[in-house]
Write an enzyme that holds these catalytic residues in place. Sequence first.
Site, PDB file in Angstrom:
ATOM      1  CB  CYS A 146      -0.942   0.014   1.193  1.00  0.00           C
ATOM      2  SG  CYS A 146      -2.131  -1.333   1.141  1.00  0.00           S
ATOM      3  CG  HIS A 203      -3.048   3.626   2.025  1.00  0.00           C
ATOM      4  ND1 HIS A 203      -3.481   3.132   0.816  1.00  0.00           N
ATOM      5  CD2 HIS A 203      -3.160   2.607   2.921  1.00  0.00           C
ATOM      6  CE1 HIS A 203      -3.831   1.867   0.969  1.00  0.00           C
ATOM      7  NE2 HIS A 203      -3.653   1.523   2.240  1.00  0.00           N
ATOM      8  CG  ASN A 221      -6.717  -0.550   1.060  1.00  0.00           C
ATOM      9  OD1 ASN A 221      -6.014  -0.184   0.118  1.00  0.00           O
ATOM     10  ND2 ASN A 221      -6.205  -0.990   2.199  1.00  0.00           N
TER      11      ASN A 221
HETATM   12  O1  UT7 Z   1      -3.669  -1.050   3.808  1.00  0.00           O
HETATM   13  C1  UT7 Z   1      -3.469  -1.884   4.898  1.00  0.00           C
HETATM   14  C2  UT7 Z   1      -4.590  -2.867   4.919  1.00  0.00           C
HETATM   15  N1  UT7 Z   1      -5.188  -3.185   6.178  1.00  0.00           N
HETATM   16  C3  UT7 Z   1      -5.635  -2.281   7.051  1.00  0.00           C
HETATM   17  O2  UT7 Z   1      -5.471  -1.109   6.907  1.00  0.00           O
HETATM   18  C4  UT7 Z   1      -6.393  -2.796   8.228  1.00  0.00           C
HETATM   19  C5  UT7 Z   1      -6.330  -1.888   9.425  1.00  0.00           C
HETATM   20  N2  UT7 Z   1      -7.342  -2.316  10.386  1.00  0.00           N
HETATM   21  C6  UT7 Z   1      -8.633  -1.964  10.243  1.00  0.00           C
HETATM   22  O3  UT7 Z   1      -8.992  -1.214   9.371  1.00  0.00           O
HETATM   23  C7  UT7 Z   1      -9.619  -2.500  11.269  1.00  0.00           C
HETATM   24  O4  UT7 Z   1      -8.909  -3.154  12.303  1.00  0.00           O
HETATM   25  C8  UT7 Z   1     -10.657  -3.482  10.656  1.00  0.00           C
HETATM   26  C9  UT7 Z   1     -11.617  -2.699   9.778  1.00  0.00           C
HETATM   27  C10 UT7 Z   1      -9.958  -4.562   9.843  1.00  0.00           C
HETATM   28  C11 UT7 Z   1     -11.470  -4.128  11.767  1.00  0.00           C
HETATM   29  O5  UT7 Z   1     -12.085  -3.125  12.576  1.00  0.00           O
HETATM   30  P1  UT7 Z   1     -11.988  -3.192  14.149  1.00  0.00           P
HETATM   31  O6  UT7 Z   1     -12.748  -2.069  14.689  1.00  0.00           O
HETATM   32  O7  UT7 Z   1     -10.534  -3.289  14.510  1.00  0.00           O
HETATM   33  O8  UT7 Z   1     -12.768  -4.523  14.452  1.00  0.00           O
HETATM   34  P2  UT7 Z   1     -12.267  -5.792  15.273  1.00  0.00           P
HETATM   35  O9  UT7 Z   1     -11.368  -6.636  14.473  1.00  0.00           O
HETATM   36  O10 UT7 Z   1     -11.825  -5.343  16.643  1.00  0.00           O
HETATM   37  O11 UT7 Z   1     -13.648  -6.565  15.435  1.00  0.00           O
HETATM   38  C12 UT7 Z   1     -14.753  -6.007  16.165  1.00  0.00           C
HETATM   39  C13 UT7 Z   1     -15.954  -6.934  16.018  1.00  0.00           C
HETATM   40  C14 UT7 Z   1     -15.621  -8.397  16.291  1.00  0.00           C
HETATM   41  O12 UT7 Z   1     -16.762  -8.988  16.918  1.00  0.00           O
HETATM   42  P3  UT7 Z   1     -16.810  -9.162  18.518  1.00  0.00           P
HETATM   43  O13 UT7 Z   1     -15.623 -10.007  18.857  1.00  0.00           O
HETATM   44  O14 UT7 Z   1     -16.722  -7.768  19.082  1.00  0.00           O
HETATM   45  O15 UT7 Z   1     -18.131  -9.827  18.723  1.00  0.00           O
HETATM   46  C15 UT7 Z   1     -15.461  -8.981  14.911  1.00  0.00           C
HETATM   47  O16 UT7 Z   1     -15.728 -10.368  14.888  1.00  0.00           O
HETATM   48  O17 UT7 Z   1     -16.445  -6.889  14.680  1.00  0.00           O
HETATM   49  C16 UT7 Z   1     -16.500  -8.211  14.122  1.00  0.00           C
HETATM   50  N3  UT7 Z   1     -16.197  -8.125  12.709  1.00  0.00           N
HETATM   51  C17 UT7 Z   1     -17.139  -7.934  11.769  1.00  0.00           C
HETATM   52  N4  UT7 Z   1     -18.469  -7.818  11.835  1.00  0.00           N
HETATM   53  C18 UT7 Z   1     -19.134  -7.615  10.672  1.00  0.00           C
HETATM   54  C19 UT7 Z   1     -14.981  -8.170  12.113  1.00  0.00           C
HETATM   55  N5  UT7 Z   1     -15.121  -8.021  10.788  1.00  0.00           N
HETATM   56  C20 UT7 Z   1     -16.439  -7.866  10.547  1.00  0.00           C
HETATM   57  C21 UT7 Z   1     -17.196  -7.661   9.378  1.00  0.00           C
HETATM   58  N6  UT7 Z   1     -18.531  -7.530   9.494  1.00  0.00           N
HETATM   59  N7  UT7 Z   1     -16.611  -7.554   8.173  1.00  0.00           N
END
Ligand code: UT7
Length: 356
Positions: free
Chosen positions: A143, A283, A313
């Site tokens: 990225c 980005h 992204n």
């Molecule tokens: O260019 C580099 C590429 N990657 C990135 O930039 C990723 C950087 N990270 C992020 O953008 C965020 O960490 C994510 C968008 C990937 C995830 O967001 P988050 O706020 O960190 O969510 P999390 O992983 O802490 O998950 C929170 C909750 C979880 O459920 P529980 O355990 O609270 O019940 C996940 O299971 O959200 C759930 N979850 C989803 N729910 C619906 C995770 N992914 C999804 C989804 N849809 N797609």
Amino acid sequence: MNPLPKHAILRSYVRESPEIQESRKLEDYRMIRSRIIGTGSYLPEKVLTNHDLEKLTDTNDEWIRQRTGIEQRHVVAEGEGTSDLGARAALRAIESAGIKPSDIDLVVCSTMTPDYVFPSASCLIQHKIGAHHAAAVDVQAACTGFIYGLSVTDAFIRAGIYKTILLVGADIMSNRLIWENRDTAVLFGDGAGAVVVRGEKSPHGVLSTFLAADGGHLDMFYVPSGGSKNILRPETIAKMDLSIIMKGRELFKKAVSSFSEAAQKALEATGMSIEDVDLIVPHQANTRIIYSFSDKLGVPREKVFVNIQKVGNTVAATIPIALDDAVRAGSLKQGNIALLLAFGAGLTWGSAMVRW
Ligand code: UT7
């Protein structure tokens, strides 16, 4: 890495007399700079909305909007390759620059998803756009690819090796995603952006670039199979080794701190303050990452360009697509100072300060 002469760094500490400021302006005009003279972008026709994704994986529109800012992304048709998107974006950039493909000396393509293992996507783009006099090279920095590509471009131009360079950022992620893996399935889109960069004696152009890498975090964001270490075989496909491994929360924190460091380096190198910056073009990985960083710095949100809602992204393509959108929307005008910021797999991160 600091491409500017020492006086540029000293500028932040030394109050200059009007005479020195005037002579610096003249010096600015005598310096060869890498000026972006044209922008273009291309998004594949097919749009996948968050509601479409609800049918493919266990997710929902509200979660995706709130946690990432994404509303839709574009995805390629069967048989469309990275160089196809790159070539279309390139032709638009060439048209906006008012040059001919034959004027291009070098094609640089930043991508982590080239059409083939080899040859490079840049070679295919060179042929597709008819840039027959140009050399071609790919840059792989995930990225952060566009910033790395811009730095390479800038170095070639300031060294006097090439005058006109086409820099493309293009990636296709949709055909690598495993839709059941909702943590990654909702984030990415396909697309390409391009800029034409020309060496000119001018105060406009790239003022600084900063590149950084830390290869000690492989497991934070990578694809285990498909490369030389774990070559693709039917048995590895069956084990779904093609999944993208991503530690989202850890990456999130790293992204915010990387943006801060990269911005600081750009300000130090140019002797500017954040108030001097007219537009931050980051980005586009997640609006929460972008605004965590910019709110902490106290930058008003209207000075931060965000288009992730409509494209997702697009990896190395996010910044050139955003630049093209910003120029066409009138958000980036001649004379404006733009701060470009990126981070990504590797890990890699970096910045560029550009006087438009
Ligand atoms: O260019 C580099 C590429 N990657 C990135 O930039 C990723 C950087 N990270 C992020 O953008 C965020 O960490 C994510 C968008 C990937 C995830 O967001 P988050 O706020 O960190 O969510 P999390 O992983 O802490 O998950 C929170 C909750 C979880 O459920 P529980 O355990 O609270 O019940 C996940 O299971 O959200 C759930 N979850 C989803 N729910 C619906 C995770 N992914 C999804 C989804 N849809 N797609």
